[in-house]
Design a protein around this motif. Structure first.
Motif, PDB file in Angstrom:
ATOM      1  N   HIS A   1       0.789  -1.279  -0.015  1.00  0.00           N
ATOM      2  CA  HIS A   1      -0.088  -0.118  -0.075  1.00  0.00           C
ATOM      3  C   HIS A   1       0.987   1.234  -0.023  1.00  0.00           C
ATOM      4  CE1 HIS A   1      -3.702  -2.266   0.246  1.00  0.00           C
ATOM      5  NE2 HIS A   1      -3.236  -2.774   1.345  1.00  0.00           N
ATOM      6  N   THR A   2       2.176   1.200   0.350  1.00  0.00           N
ATOM      7  CA  THR A   2       3.009   2.336   0.638  1.00  0.00           C
ATOM      8  C   THR A   2       3.758   2.567  -0.864  1.00  0.00           C
ATOM      9  OG1 THR A   2       3.211   2.111   2.768  1.00  0.00           O
ATOM     10  CG2 THR A   2       4.690   3.472   2.118  1.00  0.00           C
ATOM     11  N   VAL A   3       4.407   1.630  -1.540  1.00  0.00           N
ATOM     12  CA  VAL A   3       4.927   1.648  -2.481  1.00  0.00           C
ATOM     13  C   VAL A   3       4.655   1.117  -3.912  1.00  0.00           C
ATOM     14  CG1 VAL A   3       7.269   2.506  -1.311  1.00  0.00           C
ATOM     15  CG2 VAL A   3       6.461   0.002  -1.848  1.00  0.00           C
ATOM     16  N   GLY A   4       3.583   0.120  -3.567  1.00  0.00           N
ATOM     17  CA  GLY A   4       3.223  -0.461  -4.931  1.00  0.00           C
ATOM     18  C   GLY A   4       3.619  -1.598  -5.163  1.00  0.00           C
ATOM     19  N   LEU A   5       2.911  -2.473  -6.080  1.00  0.00           N
ATOM     20  CA  LEU A   5       3.281  -3.910  -6.267  1.00  0.00           C
ATOM     21  C   LEU A   5       4.644  -3.939  -6.970  1.00  0.00           C
ATOM     22  CD1 LEU A   5       3.231  -6.983  -6.198  1.00  0.00           C
ATOM     23  CD2 LEU A   5       1.667  -6.685  -8.424  1.00  0.00           C
ATOM     24  N   ASP A   6       4.989  -2.992  -7.953  1.00  0.00           N
ATOM     25  CA  ASP A   6       6.110  -2.886  -8.744  1.00  0.00           C
ATOM     26  C   ASP A   6       7.256  -2.672  -7.998  1.00  0.00           C
ATOM     27  OD1 ASP A   6       7.225  -3.354 -11.783  1.00  0.00           O
ATOM     28  OD2 ASP A   6       7.743  -1.500 -11.342  1.00  0.00           O
ATOM     29  N   ALA A   7       7.221  -2.184  -6.969  1.00  0.00           N
ATOM     30  CA  ALA A   7       8.423  -1.789  -5.890  1.00  0.00           C
ATOM     31  C   ALA A   7       8.651  -3.082  -5.019  1.00  0.00           C
ATOM     32  CB  ALA A   7       8.179  -0.834  -5.096  1.00  0.00           C
ATOM     33  N   LEU A   8       8.041  -4.410  -5.299  1.00  0.00           N
ATOM     34  CA  LEU A   8       8.241  -5.323  -4.485  1.00  0.00           C
ATOM     35  C   LEU A   8       8.993  -6.468  -5.407  1.00  0.00           C
ATOM     36  CD1 LEU A   8       4.772  -5.708  -2.504  1.00  0.00           C
ATOM     37  CD2 LEU A   8       6.903  -3.921  -2.041  1.00  0.00           C
ATOM     38  N   ALA A   9       9.610  -7.191  -4.801  1.00  0.00           N
ATOM     39  CA  ALA A   9      10.140  -8.379  -5.484  1.00  0.00           C
ATOM     40  C   ALA A   9      10.708  -9.494  -4.761  1.00  0.00           C
ATOM     41  CB  ALA A   9      11.567  -7.773  -6.246  1.00  0.00           C
ATOM     42  N   GLN A  10      11.029 -10.703  -5.394  1.00  0.00           N
ATOM     43  CA  GLN A  10      11.432 -11.860  -4.685  1.00  0.00           C
ATOM     44  C   GLN A  10      12.616 -12.787  -5.329  1.00  0.00           C
ATOM     45  OE1 GLN A  10       8.231 -14.521  -4.375  1.00  0.00           O
ATOM     46  NE2 GLN A  10       7.604 -14.609  -6.454  1.00  0.00           N
ATOM     47  N   VAL A  11      13.185 -13.142  -4.611  1.00  0.00           N
ATOM     48  CA  VAL A  11      14.547 -13.990  -5.088  1.00  0.00           C
ATOM     49  C   VAL A  11      14.758 -15.375  -4.765  1.00  0.00           C
ATOM     50  CG1 VAL A  11      16.920 -13.836  -5.269  1.00  0.00           C
ATOM     51  CG2 VAL A  11      15.789 -11.797  -5.552  1.00  0.00           C
ATOM     52  N   ASP A  12      14.920 -16.357  -5.493  1.00  0.00           N
ATOM     53  CA  ASP A  12      14.886 -17.805  -5.085  1.00  0.00           C
ATOM     54  C   ASP A  12      16.425 -18.099  -4.674  1.00  0.00           C
ATOM     55  OD1 ASP A  12      15.051 -20.431  -5.200  1.00  0.00           O
ATOM     56  OD2 ASP A  12      14.438 -20.968  -6.928  1.00  0.00           O
ATOM     57  N   VAL A  13      16.354 -18.378  -3.482  1.00  0.00           N
ATOM     58  CA  VAL A  13      17.647 -18.750  -2.929  1.00  0.00           C
ATOM     59  C   VAL A  13      17.915 -20.147  -2.583  1.00  0.00           C
ATOM     60  CG1 VAL A  13      18.028 -16.228  -1.821  1.00  0.00           C
ATOM     61  CG2 VAL A  13      17.026 -18.193  -0.643  1.00  0.00           C
ATOM     62  N   GLY A  14      17.088 -21.183  -3.021  1.00  0.00           N
ATOM     63  CA  GLY A  14      17.487 -22.067  -2.666  1.00  0.00           C
ATOM     64  C   GLY A  14      16.750 -23.236  -1.958  1.00  0.00           C
ATOM     65  N   VAL A  15      17.307 -23.671  -0.750  1.00  0.00           N
ATOM     66  CA  VAL A  15      16.438 -24.340   0.101  1.00  0.00           C
ATOM     67  C   VAL A  15      16.508 -23.949   1.477  1.00  0.00           C
ATOM     68  CG1 VAL A  15      16.000 -26.889   1.267  1.00  0.00           C
ATOM     69  CG2 VAL A  15      16.849 -26.532  -1.183  1.00  0.00           C
ATOM     70  N   ARG A  16      15.548 -23.767   2.305  1.00  0.00           N
ATOM     71  CA  ARG A  16      15.672 -23.382   3.857  1.00  0.00           C
ATOM     72  C   ARG A  16      15.402 -24.585   4.805  1.00  0.00           C
ATOM     73  NH1 ARG A  16      12.504 -20.813   8.063  1.00  0.00           N
ATOM     74  NH2 ARG A  16      13.161 -18.573   8.549  1.00  0.00           N
ATOM     75  N   ARG A  17      16.381 -24.616   5.444  1.00  0.00           N
ATOM     76  CA  ARG A  17      16.176 -25.656   6.679  1.00  0.00           C
ATOM     77  C   ARG A  17      16.425 -24.831   7.863  1.00  0.00           C
ATOM     78  NH1 ARG A  17      19.259 -28.180   2.674  1.00  0.00           N
ATOM     79  NH2 ARG A  17      18.171 -30.171   1.674  1.00  0.00           N
ATOM     80  N   HIS A  18      15.407 -25.479   8.698  1.00  0.00           N
ATOM     81  CA  HIS A  18      15.338 -24.621  10.126  1.00  0.00           C
ATOM     82  C   HIS A  18      14.601 -25.536  11.198  1.00  0.00           C
ATOM     83  CE1 HIS A  18      11.129 -23.181   9.950  1.00  0.00           C
ATOM     84  NE2 HIS A  18      10.972 -23.680   8.679  1.00  0.00           N
ATOM     85  N   ARG A  19      14.633 -25.393  12.532  1.00  0.00           N
ATOM     86  CA  ARG A  19      13.631 -25.825  13.423  1.00  0.00           C
ATOM     87  C   ARG A  19      12.404 -25.658  13.281  1.00  0.00           C
ATOM     88  NH1 ARG A  19      15.366 -23.318  17.204  1.00  0.00           N
ATOM     89  NH2 ARG A  19      13.630 -22.004  17.488  1.00  0.00           N
ATOM     90  N   HIS A  20      11.560 -26.825  13.069  1.00  0.00           N
ATOM     91  CA  HIS A  20       9.964 -26.882  12.941  1.00  0.00           C
ATOM     92  C   HIS A  20       9.176 -26.470  14.264  1.00  0.00           C
ATOM     93  CE1 HIS A  20      10.149 -26.939   8.405  1.00  0.00           C
ATOM     94  NE2 HIS A  20      11.082 -28.064   8.551  1.00  0.00           N
ATOM     95  N   GLN A  21       8.211 -25.791  14.270  1.00  0.00           N
ATOM     96  CA  GLN A  21       7.315 -25.663  15.301  1.00  0.00           C
ATOM     97  C   GLN A  21       6.304 -26.956  15.504  1.00  0.00           C
ATOM     98  OE1 GLN A  21       7.896 -23.303  17.444  1.00  0.00           O
ATOM     99  NE2 GLN A  21       9.316 -21.927  16.442  1.00  0.00           N
ATOM    100  N   ASP A  22       5.899 -27.136  16.655  1.00  0.00           N
ATOM    101  CA  ASP A  22       4.756 -28.117  16.744  1.00  0.00           C
ATOM    102  C   ASP A  22       3.582 -27.638  16.230  1.00  0.00           C
ATOM    103  OD1 ASP A  22       3.577 -26.693  19.033  1.00  0.00           O
ATOM    104  OD2 ASP A  22       5.004 -27.846  20.424  1.00  0.00           O
ATOM    105  N   GLY A  23       2.527 -28.300  16.395  1.00  0.00           N
ATOM    106  CA  GLY A  23       1.228 -27.954  15.858  1.00  0.00           C
ATOM    107  C   GLY A  23       0.575 -26.571  16.852  1.00  0.00           C
ATOM    108  N   GLN A  24       0.927 -26.900  17.987  1.00  0.00           N
ATOM    109  CA  GLN A  24       0.062 -25.616  18.791  1.00  0.00           C
ATOM    110  C   GLN A  24       0.784 -24.475  18.602  1.00  0.00           C
ATOM    111  OE1 GLN A  24      -1.129 -26.686  22.735  1.00  0.00           O
ATOM    112  NE2 GLN A  24      -2.680 -27.874  21.787  1.00  0.00           N
ATOM    113  N   ALA A  25       2.234 -24.652  18.434  1.00  0.00           N
ATOM    114  CA  ALA A  25       2.809 -23.140  18.157  1.00  0.00           C
ATOM    115  C   ALA A  25       2.524 -22.729  17.157  1.00  0.00           C
ATOM    116  CB  ALA A  25       4.334 -23.331  18.315  1.00  0.00           C
ATOM    117  N   LEU A  26       2.142 -23.654  15.973  1.00  0.00           N
ATOM    118  CA  LEU A  26       1.560 -22.926  14.526  1.00  0.00           C
ATOM    119  C   LEU A  26       0.404 -22.375  14.803  1.00  0.00           C
ATOM    120  CD1 LEU A  26       2.942 -25.911  12.383  1.00  0.00           C
ATOM    121  CD2 LEU A  26       3.878 -23.654  12.621  1.00  0.00           C
ATOM    122  N   GLY A  27      -0.451 -22.979  15.605  1.00  0.00           N
ATOM    123  CA  GLY A  27      -1.633 -22.546  15.914  1.00  0.00           C
ATOM    124  C   GLY A  27      -1.980 -20.962  16.459  1.00  0.00           C
TER     125      GLY A  27
END
Length: 314
Positions: free
Chosen positions: A227-253
């Motif tokens: 809303h501040t700068v518009g869609l064309d000012a936003l971007a994304q970059v593919d950096v491969g694979v992200r591995r991290h500690r996963h949360q349990d179901g209640q934390a995700l809730g």
């Protein structure tokens, strides 16, 4: 998908390989922009040191892309601060930043406060629990900001395996954030990882945005940046694979509840009738309720904070 989003995907989605680091270093020298990297950390002694060491080695010593590397400790009870400092990061405790405003728990709180203790024209945020970390996560998200003046906000995108299965991570994204974005902010439907913790933005944008104090910060910043700068000012970059500690179901809730609340405020700016989430765990006498507060506070744009304004003038 909107035709506008299809066009955006063809123009504003890249791979980290599209911008080699030597090209980024040349663009950085030519443009004169400085880069700060911030790792919000809470009890991450097992991973934070390797992340800091990788960034220092690859992006500060081999190629001068990063000028400032900070770990903001939000109250760790383990050796997070010690490990991060030994690896070469500047470590600042959350409570030492802007002490006139008492800190509250939450990732967004730490990111908001980091603007007061960093100086980069570009600020990159990286989660401190990543495993097998690559400096591509940082060079990827700062790359478009160094090479394209029209880009203001960049998210990383990646595969998120869960228990060895590709693409099964990011459960809150698929069950909560993606449906919300597609239904209410369809311009953001092209983001692969809207809740990912690795993203970079120009300081001039970040200081104008409110920061939800908790788990809703990623969705809130993305929506408000649109809303501040518009869609064309936003971007994304593919950096491969992200591995991290996963949360349990209640934390995700609890995460999902905070994200829904963040979306609700942006849809109506109304009052949340019941800012709590009740979950159930099996106890000695059957299922027992556990009620948790849902983050309801947001920090104002940093540009509105007097201490920040004085620091920027100085």
């Amino acid at each position: 998908m909107l035709e506008e989003v299809e066009h955006w995907l063809s123009r504003r989605s890249w791979s980290v390989a599209d911008r080699p680091r030597d090209r980024l270093a040349a663009a950085k020298r030519a443009g004169g922009a400085s880069v700060s990297v911030v790792l919000p950390a809470l009890d991450e002694e097992g991973t934070v040191g390797e992340i800091v060491a990788e960034i220092r080695r690859e992006l500060m010593e081999k190629v001068p892309l990063v000028d400032e590397l900070l770990v903001i400790d939000s109250g760790s009870t383990d050796r997070t601060a010690e490990v991060a400092a030994a690896a070469g990061a500047k470590v600042v405790h959350r409570d030492a930043i802007l002490p006139s405003v008492p800190a509250v728990p939450g990732k967004g709180e730490v990111l908001w406060r980091s603007l007061l203790v960093t100086g980069g024209d570009i600020v990159a945020f990286v989660d401190a629990d990543l495993k097998d970390f690559s400096a591509d996560f940082v060079s990827g998200i700062v790359g478009p900001l160094l090479t394209d003046p029209d880009v203001a906000f960049v998210k990383a995108m990646y595969d998120r395996p869960l228990a060895g299965a590709a693409g099964q991570g990011g459960r809150v994204t698929e069950l909560m954030a993606r449906p919300l974005l597609n239904m209410h902010w369809p311009q953001l439907a092209g983001f692969v990882q809207p809740l990912g913790g690795e993203y970079a933005a120009r300081r001039s944008l970040l200081e104008r945005l409110p920061f939800p104090v908790g788990y809703g910060v990623e969705l809130g910043l993305l929506v408000d940046a649109l809303h501040t700068v518009g869609l064309d000012a936003l971007a994304q970059v593919d950096v491969g694979v992200r591995r991290h500690r996963h949360q349990d179901g209640q934390a995700l809730g609890r995460m999902a509840a905070a994200i829904y609340r963040t979306a609700q405020l942006r849809l109506a700016r109304g009052h949340l009738v019941r800012p709590e989430l009740t979950q159930f765990v099996r106890g000695e006498h059957g299922f027992e309720p556990r009620t948790h507060p849902v983050d309801t506070e947001e920090r104002p744009p940093m540009a509105d904070i007097a201490e920040y304004a004085r620091r920027r003038v100085a």
